[in-house]
Design an enzyme around this catalytic site. Structure first.
Site, PDB file in Angstrom:
ATOM      1  N   SER A   1     -19.544  10.931 -16.420  1.00  0.00           N
ATOM      2  CA  SER A   1     -18.413  11.027 -15.502  1.00  0.00           C
ATOM      3  C   SER A   1     -17.520  12.229 -15.803  1.00  0.00           C
ATOM      4  O   SER A   1     -17.932  13.369 -15.623  1.00  0.00           O
ATOM      5  CB  SER A   1     -17.623   9.711 -15.540  1.00  0.00           C
ATOM      6  OG  SER A   1     -16.704   9.638 -14.485  1.00  0.00           O
TER       7      SER A   1
ATOM      8  N   LYS B   1     -23.488  10.183 -14.034  1.00  0.00           N
ATOM      9  CA  LYS B   1     -22.558   9.509 -13.117  1.00  0.00           C
ATOM     10  C   LYS B   1     -21.791  10.563 -12.333  1.00  0.00           C
ATOM     11  O   LYS B   1     -20.828  11.142 -12.819  1.00  0.00           O
ATOM     12  CB  LYS B   1     -21.584   8.608 -13.870  1.00  0.00           C
ATOM     13  CG  LYS B   1     -20.609   7.871 -12.949  1.00  0.00           C
ATOM     14  CD  LYS B   1     -19.657   6.992 -13.737  1.00  0.00           C
ATOM     15  CE  LYS B   1     -18.657   6.319 -12.813  1.00  0.00           C
ATOM     16  NZ  LYS B   1     -17.709   7.273 -12.202  1.00  0.00           N
TER      17      LYS B   1
ATOM     18  N   ASP C   1     -21.547  26.079 -15.293  1.00  0.00           N
ATOM     19  CA  ASP C   1     -21.710  26.853 -14.056  1.00  0.00           C
ATOM     20  C   ASP C   1     -20.896  28.139 -14.054  1.00  0.00           C
ATOM     21  O   ASP C   1     -21.305  29.132 -13.441  1.00  0.00           O
ATOM     22  CB  ASP C   1     -21.302  26.000 -12.845  1.00  0.00           C
ATOM     23  CG  ASP C   1     -22.406  25.056 -12.401  1.00  0.00           C
ATOM     24  OD1 ASP C   1     -23.443  24.991 -13.088  1.00  0.00           O
ATOM     25  OD2 ASP C   1     -22.230  24.374 -11.365  1.00  0.00           O
TER      26      ASP C   1
END
Length: 440
Positions: free
Chosen positions: A298, A323, A309
């Site tokens: 999460s 999740k 990224d």
């Protein structure tokens, strides 16, 4: 007030079908009235409740039965939607505030049992040796099967100083009992230390209301100990089960200068939100490694995905839990509790959904030597394996794990192989059995 946790209607119309056979034609099919069908189902529910109230072998607790029905309905949607009674809602607010009573364990439900997602650092659960993936089958001898997640958590909580016995089912072992003593859990969600005199190590165990504040304090303290800018940064998110979305964003913001951190997309086309970092970052251009494992879920996946990224950090470890949904906690009024409802999915800055797939590390490194049997256990501990889990909307499936190429040497005698590899990566070296050193 709604809290965000790290979770198009499709109309099917059957038109009239006319088939010309002489002068005969099928009558037009009547459109389905969804509201009328809902009312019929509510009538059915009322009848079932009335019959149970009148004829069940003992008198039933109607309030408890109604709450169980509501929770069953929400739980059928996905593993993270649920109903919270007024008491459970209050307990959740206490927990996210950074202090609560209990065992210090992040859990979910699987096959009717409580599954350990992660034991929090320095709590009764971690000191007792509970591990990610353990199944809790009974509490004080009372089977857990039949309880919902909130009931099970409530049973595990109690007065500090009182004992509780949980029955644990661990892969490859017979069930065994563990005795724990409840205590007030004040998890210090951020800890730090200086490694090799010039590496700043930050460990974040959960994302509660104090996490960013504690990280800021840790950054100041490690800077004083090192005497300025570190040569490298390790951000340890292993076994971090998640928490508050805003804290995941603000933690990411510390290591980014502008640009997107995460976006969320809900059910409707307009339900899109983008969250950006502010200008300025701590320790700019200092090499950084983020540690993750299959217990990282999460909010911790939001941070790892953002830094990966944005090319800010190298992610090292094992694929995370997966999740990729956001839950909104919706109060239902005085003494009526609240509902935790999955309202959106989140996406990394590159537009990736990690729902059911997880964050794949740039460097796959095992913490301990992994056998084929242990690999099978790792394979089955993920979001994708939870009942009613949302699928990845991009059609991407979780990669089947293989034996990692990078595992501790057979004669490894250090304490934390993944951390050792992180330090070696920051120093630009290669770890060998002879070069292995225990972290300070």
């Amino acid at each position: 007030m709604r809290a965000m946790l790290t979770g198009a209607a499709i109309g099917v119309v059957l038109g009239g079908l006319a088939v010309g056979v002489s002068s005969f034609a099928w009558p037009d099919a009547q459109p389905v009235d969804s509201r009328a069908e809902t009312y019929r189902q509510l009538d059915l529910f009322a009848e079932v409740l009335a019959r149970a109230r009148a004829d069940y072998v003992t008198e039933i607790d109607e309030k408890e039965a109604m709450e169980a029905a509501i929770n069953g309905m929400l739980g059928s949607l996905d593993p993270h939607s649920s109903y919270m009674s007024a008491e459970d809602f209050e307990a959740m607010q206490v927990q996210t505030s950074g202090q609560y009573g209990g065992l210090g364990i992040e859990v979910t439900m699987e096959d009717g049992f409580v599954k350990v997602v992660t034991p929090m650092d320095d709590t009764p659960a971690s000191r007792a040796g509970l591990e990610s993936g353990d199944l809790l089958t009974a509490i004080n001898g009372k089977p857990i099967v039949g309880l919902n997640i909130d009931d099970a958590v409530r049973d595990m909580r109690g007065e500090p100083g009182t004992e509780i016995i949980v029955t644990v089912l661990r892969e490859g072992e017979d069930a065994f009992d563990v005795t724990l003593e409840r205590e007030v859990i004040r998890p210090k969600s951020v800890t730090w230390k200086a490694l090799d005199d010039d590496i700043a190590y930050f460990r974040i165990s959960t994302f509660n209301e104090r996490t960013t504040e504690l990280l800021e304090e840790a950054i100041s303290e490690v800077s004083r100990e090192i005497g300025g800018r570190p040569a490298g940064i390790v951000l340890d998110l292993r076994n971090n089960g998640g928490g508050l979305l805003d804290q995941a964003i603000s933690v990411s913001d510390k290591f980014l200068s502008g640009g997107e951190v995460v976006s969320t997309i809900g059910r409707r086309p307009g339900d899109i939100a983008r969250y950006n970092a502010r200008k300025g970052e701590v320790f700019k251009n200092v090499p950084m490694v983020v540690l993750i494992n299959n217990g990282s879920a999460s909010a911790s996946e939001i941070v790892a995905g953002a830094l990966q990224d944005r090319d800010r950090a190298t992610v090292l470890g094992m694929t995370s839990f997966g999740k990729g949904s956001v839950q909104t906690v919706i109060p239902l009024g005085t003494d009526r509790g609240a509902m935790r409802l999955t309202t959106s999915r989140y996406y990394t800055p590159a537009g990736r959904s990690i729902q059911a797939t997880g964050i794949e590390p740039d460097m796959e490194v095992a913490q301990a030597r992994v056998t084929e049997d242990e690999l099978d256990r790792i394979r089955r501990f993920s979001e994708a394996d939870l009942p009613h889990a949302l699928t990845n909307e991009d059609g991407v499936e979780r990669q089947i794990p293989k034996l990692p190429d990078d595992q501790p040497p057979e004669d490894y005698d250090g304490e934390d192989y993944q951390l050792d590899r992180a330090i070696q990566t920051l120093h630009g070296g290669l770890l060998t059995a002879k070069e292995t050193a225990q972290p300070g």
